[in-house]
Design a protein around this motif. Sequence first.
Motif, PDB file in Angstrom:
ATOM      1  N   ASP A  12       0.814  -1.229   0.000  1.00  0.00           N
ATOM      2  CA  ASP A  12       0.000   0.000   0.000  1.00  0.00           C
ATOM      3  C   ASP A  12       0.842   1.272   0.000  1.00  0.00           C
ATOM      4  O   ASP A  12       0.313   2.365  -0.153  1.00  0.00           O
ATOM      5  N   ILE A  52      -0.148  -0.340  -8.755  1.00  0.00           N
ATOM      6  CA  ILE A  52      -1.605  -0.207  -8.614  1.00  0.00           C
ATOM      7  C   ILE A  52      -2.193   0.396  -9.884  1.00  0.00           C
ATOM      8  O   ILE A  52      -3.189  -0.105 -10.427  1.00  0.00           O
ATOM      9  N   GLU A  97      -4.864  -1.311 -12.519  1.00  0.00           N
ATOM     10  CA  GLU A  97      -6.126  -0.627 -12.853  1.00  0.00           C
ATOM     11  C   GLU A  97      -6.289  -0.481 -14.362  1.00  0.00           C
ATOM     12  O   GLU A  97      -7.382  -0.673 -14.897  1.00  0.00           O
ATOM     13  N   GLU A 148     -10.010  -3.060  -7.151  1.00  0.00           N
ATOM     14  CA  GLU A 148      -9.645  -3.249  -5.751  1.00  0.00           C
ATOM     15  C   GLU A 148     -10.740  -4.035  -5.056  1.00  0.00           C
ATOM     16  O   GLU A 148     -11.923  -3.692  -5.149  1.00  0.00           O
ATOM     17  N   ARG A 196      -8.338  -4.289   1.344  1.00  0.00           N
ATOM     18  CA  ARG A 196      -7.051  -3.830   1.881  1.00  0.00           C
ATOM     19  C   ARG A 196      -6.812  -4.523   3.210  1.00  0.00           C
ATOM     20  O   ARG A 196      -7.752  -4.813   3.948  1.00  0.00           O
ATOM     21  N   VAL A 238      -2.828  -3.855  -0.778  1.00  0.00           N
ATOM     22  CA  VAL A 238      -4.021  -3.602  -1.572  1.00  0.00           C
ATOM     23  C   VAL A 238      -4.260  -4.879  -2.371  1.00  0.00           C
ATOM     24  O   VAL A 238      -3.349  -5.375  -3.039  1.00  0.00           O
ATOM     25  N   MET A 287      -6.206  -6.706  -5.406  1.00  0.00           N
ATOM     26  CA  MET A 287      -6.899  -6.398  -6.654  1.00  0.00           C
ATOM     27  C   MET A 287      -7.172  -7.711  -7.378  1.00  0.00           C
ATOM     28  O   MET A 287      -6.455  -8.693  -7.186  1.00  0.00           O
TER      29      MET A 287
END
Length: 192
Positions: free
Chosen positions: A150, A157, A161, A167, A170, A185, A187
């Motif tokens: 994170d 990240i 995306e 996501e 967490r 995080v 995903m």
Amino acid sequence: MLEEEYAPRRRLPARLRPPAPDPAAFEYDIREAVVADLPSVRAIYNHYVANSVVTFDEVPLTLRALRSKFAHLQKLGFPFIVAESPSGEVLGYAYVYPWKEKAAYRFTVENSIYLGPAATGKGLGRALMAELIERSKAAGIKEIVAVIADKGAEGSIRLHEQFGFTEIGRMGRVGFKFERWLGTVLMQKSLK
């Protein structure tokens, strides 16, 4: 002379400036990894172990452990790819690994992508991700999970995306490295 008068003169005339690097000059081929690539893969990974929080490993990866992981992925038929320069240098790599060892998770994997320090910021991560996703589909994988630090992994990240990962959660303060607490995080991307 005033600063604002001097500023425009700081730039060399075009004829004296060195040419800008050509982004197209960054050449590579993406191919299936082979055993001979593993020392280079290990060197790339161990750079991140020693210098970043993008991996929570604190002890350098041994070649023996990497060979074992590689053999396991080959047995499963999962993709493990490398990007190679025209001179044969491994610039980066990507693979998927079983998310969990229990049989019901057999169609779900976790991905890993690492680039050599000199290969970052040149679009190689995007190319490896696209190829990894295609090869994962071909291998019958249905879900890819990414577990990303994170802090210090914002580029990762964003990359996920851009490829449609969303996501899903967490976890805070689950890792402790370089004298600080870190979270992750989570995903996920469906390959249906």
